[in-house]
Design a protein around this motif. Structure first.
Motif, PDB file in Angstrom:
ATOM      1  N   LEU A  88       0.835  -1.200   0.000  1.00 47.40           N
ATOM      2  CA  LEU A  88       0.000   0.000   0.000  1.00 47.40           C
ATOM      3  C   LEU A  88       0.876   1.259   0.000  1.00 47.40           C
ATOM      4  O   LEU A  88       0.645   2.188  -0.781  1.00 47.40           O
ATOM      5  N   VAL A  89       1.877   1.271   0.860  1.00 44.58           N
ATOM      6  CA  VAL A  89       2.771   2.434   0.937  1.00 44.58           C
ATOM      7  C   VAL A  89       3.456   2.668  -0.414  1.00 44.58           C
ATOM      8  O   VAL A  89       3.535   3.806  -0.894  1.00 44.58           O
ATOM      9  N   LYS A  90       3.873   1.578  -1.061  1.00 45.08           N
ATOM     10  CA  LYS A  90       4.539   1.705  -2.372  1.00 45.08           C
ATOM     11  C   LYS A  90       3.570   2.290  -3.405  1.00 45.08           C
ATOM     12  O   LYS A  90       3.915   3.209  -4.155  1.00 45.08           O
ATOM     13  N   LEU A  91       2.334   1.761  -3.448  1.00 39.12           N
ATOM     14  CA  LEU A  91       1.339   2.271  -4.399  1.00 39.12           C
ATOM     15  C   LEU A  91       1.101   3.773  -4.172  1.00 39.12           C
ATOM     16  O   LEU A  91       1.053   4.562  -5.120  1.00 39.12           O
ATOM     17  N   LEU A  92       0.964   4.163  -2.901  1.00 38.10           N
ATOM     18  CA  LEU A  92       0.678   5.566  -2.605  1.00 38.10           C
ATOM     19  C   LEU A  92       1.862   6.454  -2.972  1.00 38.10           C
ATOM     20  O   LEU A  92       1.676   7.562  -3.488  1.00 38.10           O
ATOM     21  N   ILE A 174      -5.901  -3.881  -9.503  1.00 35.67           N
ATOM     22  CA  ILE A 174      -4.652  -3.801  -8.735  1.00 35.67           C
ATOM     23  C   ILE A 174      -4.906  -3.100  -7.408  1.00 35.67           C
ATOM     24  O   ILE A 174      -4.413  -3.518  -6.352  1.00 35.67           O
ATOM     25  N   VAL A 175      -5.716  -2.041  -7.475  1.00 31.10           N
ATOM     26  CA  VAL A 175      -6.015  -1.286  -6.253  1.00 31.10           C
ATOM     27  C   VAL A 175      -6.837  -2.152  -5.276  1.00 31.10           C
ATOM     28  O   VAL A 175      -6.569  -2.172  -4.072  1.00 31.10           O
ATOM     29  N   PHE A 176      -7.816  -2.913  -5.817  1.00 32.09           N
ATOM     30  CA  PHE A 176      -8.606  -3.799  -4.937  1.00 32.09           C
ATOM     31  C   PHE A 176      -7.666  -4.767  -4.219  1.00 32.09           C
ATOM     32  O   PHE A 176      -7.770  -4.982  -3.012  1.00 32.09           O
ATOM     33  N   ASP A 177      -6.756  -5.372  -4.984  1.00 26.30           N
ATOM     34  CA  ASP A 177      -5.826  -6.366  -4.422  1.00 26.30           C
ATOM     35  C   ASP A 177      -4.956  -5.771  -3.321  1.00 26.30           C
ATOM     36  O   ASP A 177      -4.763  -6.379  -2.276  1.00 26.30           O
ATOM     37  N   ILE A 178      -4.435  -4.576  -3.594  1.00 28.62           N
ATOM     38  CA  ILE A 178      -3.518  -3.975  -2.614  1.00 28.62           C
ATOM     39  C   ILE A 178      -4.273  -3.588  -1.342  1.00 28.62           C
ATOM     40  O   ILE A 178      -3.771  -3.790  -0.233  1.00 28.62           O
ATOM     41  N   ILE A 179      -5.484  -3.072  -1.492  1.00 22.23           N
ATOM     42  CA  ILE A 179      -6.274  -2.722  -0.296  1.00 22.23           C
ATOM     43  C   ILE A 179      -6.550  -3.997   0.523  1.00 22.23           C
ATOM     44  O   ILE A 179      -6.406  -4.004   1.752  1.00 22.23           O
ATOM     45  N   LYS A 180      -6.898  -5.074  -0.167  1.00 26.05           N
ATOM     46  CA  LYS A 180      -7.164  -6.338   0.551  1.00 26.05           C
ATOM     47  C   LYS A 180      -5.898  -6.847   1.220  1.00 26.05           C
ATOM     48  O   LYS A 180      -5.923  -7.327   2.352  1.00 26.05           O
ATOM     49  N   CYS A 181      -4.803  -6.740   0.487  1.00 29.49           N
ATOM     50  CA  CYS A 181      -3.523  -7.200   1.018  1.00 29.49           C
ATOM     51  C   CYS A 181      -3.137  -6.385   2.253  1.00 29.49           C
ATOM     52  O   CYS A 181      -2.491  -6.890   3.173  1.00 29.49           O
ATOM     53  N   ALA A 182      -3.607  -5.130   2.311  1.00 25.82           N
ATOM     54  CA  ALA A 182      -3.357  -4.280   3.484  1.00 25.82           C
ATOM     55  C   ALA A 182      -4.441  -4.486   4.549  1.00 25.82           C
ATOM     56  O   ALA A 182      -4.577  -3.681   5.469  1.00 25.82           O
ATOM     57  N   GLY A 183      -5.232  -5.537   4.404  1.00 29.77           N
ATOM     58  CA  GLY A 183      -6.227  -5.871   5.424  1.00 29.77           C
ATOM     59  C   GLY A 183      -7.495  -5.038   5.347  1.00 29.77           C
ATOM     60  O   GLY A 183      -8.306  -5.045   6.279  1.00 29.77           O
ATOM     61  N   GLY A 184      -7.688  -4.313   4.244  1.00 29.76           N
ATOM     62  CA  GLY A 184      -8.829  -3.411   4.158  1.00 29.76           C
ATOM     63  C   GLY A 184      -9.947  -3.911   3.259  1.00 29.76           C
ATOM     64  O   GLY A 184      -9.846  -4.977   2.637  1.00 29.76           O
ATOM     65  N   ILE A 185     -11.010  -3.143   3.216  1.00 28.71           N
ATOM     66  CA  ILE A 185     -12.159  -3.438   2.351  1.00 28.71           C
ATOM     67  C   ILE A 185     -12.149  -2.448   1.188  1.00 28.71           C
ATOM     68  O   ILE A 185     -12.260  -1.234   1.413  1.00 28.71           O
ATOM     69  N   PRO A 186     -12.012  -2.938  -0.065  1.00 29.49           N
ATOM     70  CA  PRO A 186     -12.084  -2.022  -1.213  1.00 29.49           C
ATOM     71  C   PRO A 186     -13.529  -1.686  -1.567  1.00 29.49           C
ATOM     72  O   PRO A 186     -14.371  -2.582  -1.722  1.00 29.49           O
ATOM     73  N   ILE A 187     -13.802  -0.392  -1.652  1.00 35.33           N
ATOM     74  CA  ILE A 187     -15.173   0.099  -1.857  1.00 35.33           C
ATOM     75  C   ILE A 187     -15.186   1.103  -3.005  1.00 35.33           C
ATOM     76  O   ILE A 187     -14.376   2.048  -3.015  1.00 35.33           O
ATOM     77  N   LEU A 188     -16.080   0.923  -3.959  1.00 38.84           N
ATOM     78  CA  LEU A 188     -16.199   1.893  -5.055  1.00 38.84           C
ATOM     79  C   LEU A 188     -16.790   3.184  -4.505  1.00 38.84           C
ATOM     80  O   LEU A 188     -17.915   3.187  -4.000  1.00 38.84           O
ATOM     81  N   ALA A 189     -16.022   4.282  -4.582  1.00 39.35           N
ATOM     82  CA  ALA A 189     -16.485   5.570  -4.061  1.00 39.35           C
ATOM     83  C   ALA A 189     -17.487   6.206  -5.025  1.00 39.35           C
ATOM     84  O   ALA A 189     -17.396   6.019  -6.238  1.00 39.35           O
ATOM     85  N   HIS A 190     -18.413   6.948  -4.472  1.00 33.66           N
ATOM     86  CA  HIS A 190     -19.377   7.804  -5.194  1.00 33.66           C
ATOM     87  C   HIS A 190     -19.652   7.430  -6.659  1.00 33.66           C
ATOM     88  O   HIS A 190     -19.311   8.208  -7.564  1.00 33.66           O
TER      89      HIS A 190
END
Ligand code: AMP
Ligand code: ZN
Ligand code: FE
Ligand code: FE
Length: 280
Positions: A88-92, A174-190
Motif C-alpha cells: 500500500l505504501v509503495k502504491l501511494l 490492482i487497487v482492490f488487491d492492494i487494499i485487501k492485502c493491506a487488510g482493508g475493504i475495497p469500496i467503489l467511491a461515489h
C-alpha cells in the motif's frame, strides 16, 4: 439513532480541516464513528488516530485511491487498511509521484496561458506535501481568475478543459488487491460522480465485483434518493457491502457538511457494523 461518516478529507490531502479540527467537529456533530479517507495518502493516519482517541470518537483508518477505468478516473476507498502495509505504501508513493508530474505539466499550461505561477506557489497552499487540483483552484481564486474552487475546476482544471492533465493511473483490480492485502475493504467511491448511463454503470460494477471489489458507497451526500435506492439494489444483487459518507472537504466544497451532507443526508451506525462483519 447513532450516525457515522465514512468518507472525509483533512489537510493531509485537499480538505481544509486538520485531523484535530475534524475530530472535534465530528464530536460536535454527534457522530459516533468517522473514517478519514484522504486522496492517495495515509500520512494523516497517526494524527487522525491520536485526535480521534483524544475526542473519544471511533476511528476507521482509510484512504481514497485514484484509478482508471475505460479512460475515466474512478476513486476507490480502502477502509480498515493497515497504514504500514508495504504494498500500500509503495502504491501511494507511486501515486504521489504521478501527482508531482501532473502538477509540473499543469504549471506549464498555466504559464502558457499567461498566469504567473510556479510550483512553489501551489505547494505553499498545501499544509502537507500532497497537492491536487483544489490547490491549483485555490491559487486561481486567490488571484482573481475564478470566483470559487468549484468554478476553477469545472471550467479550467476539470476533465476535457484547457488545463486538464491526465495521469496514467492504476487499474482498479490492482487497487482492490492492494487494499485487501493491506487488510482493508475495497469500496467503489461515489458511483454517481462518474456520470455513466445505467447500463454502463452496472457493467462497470459487475466487472469490478468480478475483479475483487467488496463494497460500494451506495449512500453518498450528492446522491438523489433515487440514486441511493438504485445503488442499494445493485449492492444487494451483486453481493456488495454498503458504505456511506459525505466526502466532507471543509471550505473546498461549501455547503457540504460533515455527517449530514447538504442537509437531509445521514449514515446510520448499522452500516459500520455490517462492514465489520466482513472480518468475521
Ligand atoms: P485531484 O485529486 O487532484 O485530481 O483533484 C480532484 C479533487 O478535486 C476531487 O477529489 C475533489 O475533492 C475536488 N473537486 C473536483 N471537482 C470539484 C468541484 N467542482 N468543486 C470542488 N472540488 C472539486
Ligand atoms: Zn478531494
Ligand atoms: Fe472522490
Ligand atoms: Fe473524497
Amino acid at each position: 439513532m447513532d450516525y457515522i461518516d465514512l468518507h472525509t478529507h483533512t489537510t493531509f490531502s485537499d480538505g481544509t480541516y486538520t485531523p484535530e479540527e475534524l475530530m472535534k467537529y465530528a464530536v460536535q456533530k454527534g457522530l459516533k464513528a468517522i473514517a478519514v479517507t484522504d486522496h492517495d495518502t495515509i500520512d494523516g493516519y497517526e494524527s487522525s488516530a491520536f485526535w480521534a482517541k483524544h475526542y473519544n470518537i471511533e476511528f476507521i483508518p482509510g484512504v481514497e485511491i485514484d484509478a482508471t477505468y475505460n479512460d475515466i478516473e474512478i476513486h476507490i476507498l480502502g477502509l480498515f487498511i493497515d497504514p504500514k502495509n508495504k504494498a500500500l505504501v509503495k502504491l501511494l508513493n507511486d501515486l504521489q509521484q504521478l501527482r508531482q508530474n501532473r502538477a509540473a505539466k499543469i504549471i506549464e499550461i498555466l504559464n502558457t496561458d499567461g498566469i504567473d505561477v510556479a510550483l512553489k506557489d501551489i505547494y505553499a497552499l498545501s499544509s502537507h506535501s500532497l497537492i491536487g487540483r483544489p490547490h491549483f483552484a485555490k491559487f486561481l481564486v486567490n488571484n482573481g481568475y475564478y470566483d470559487s474552487v468549484s468554478d476553477a475546476i469545472k471550467n479550467y482544471l476539470g476533465r476535457g478543459k484547457r488545463a486538464y492533465v491526465a495521469r496514467p493511473l492504476p487499474e482498479p483490480g490492482i487497487v482492490f488487491d492492494i487494499i485487501k492485502c493491506a487488510g482493508g475493504i475495497p469500496i467503489l467511491a461515489h458511483p454517481v460522480q462518474y456520470h455513466l448511463d445505467y447500463l454502463r454503470e452496472e457493467t462497470m460494477i459487475k466487472e469490478f465485483k468480478a475483479g475483487g471489489l467488496v463494497g460500494i458507497e451506495a449512500i453518498y451526500s450528492e446522491n438523489s434518493s433515487e440514486d441511493t435506492r438504485r445503488y442499494l439494489e445493485i449492492a444487494e444483487r451483486y453481493s456488495l457491502l454498503v458504505s456511506g459518507g459525505s466526502d466532507f472537504h471543509g471550505s473546498v466544497k461549501p455547503g457540504l457538511d460533515l455527517g449530514c451532507g447538504r442537509g437531509s443526508f445521514g449514515v446510520e451506525y448499522g452500516i459500520l457494523e455490517e462492514l465489520r462483519r466482513y472480518f468475521d
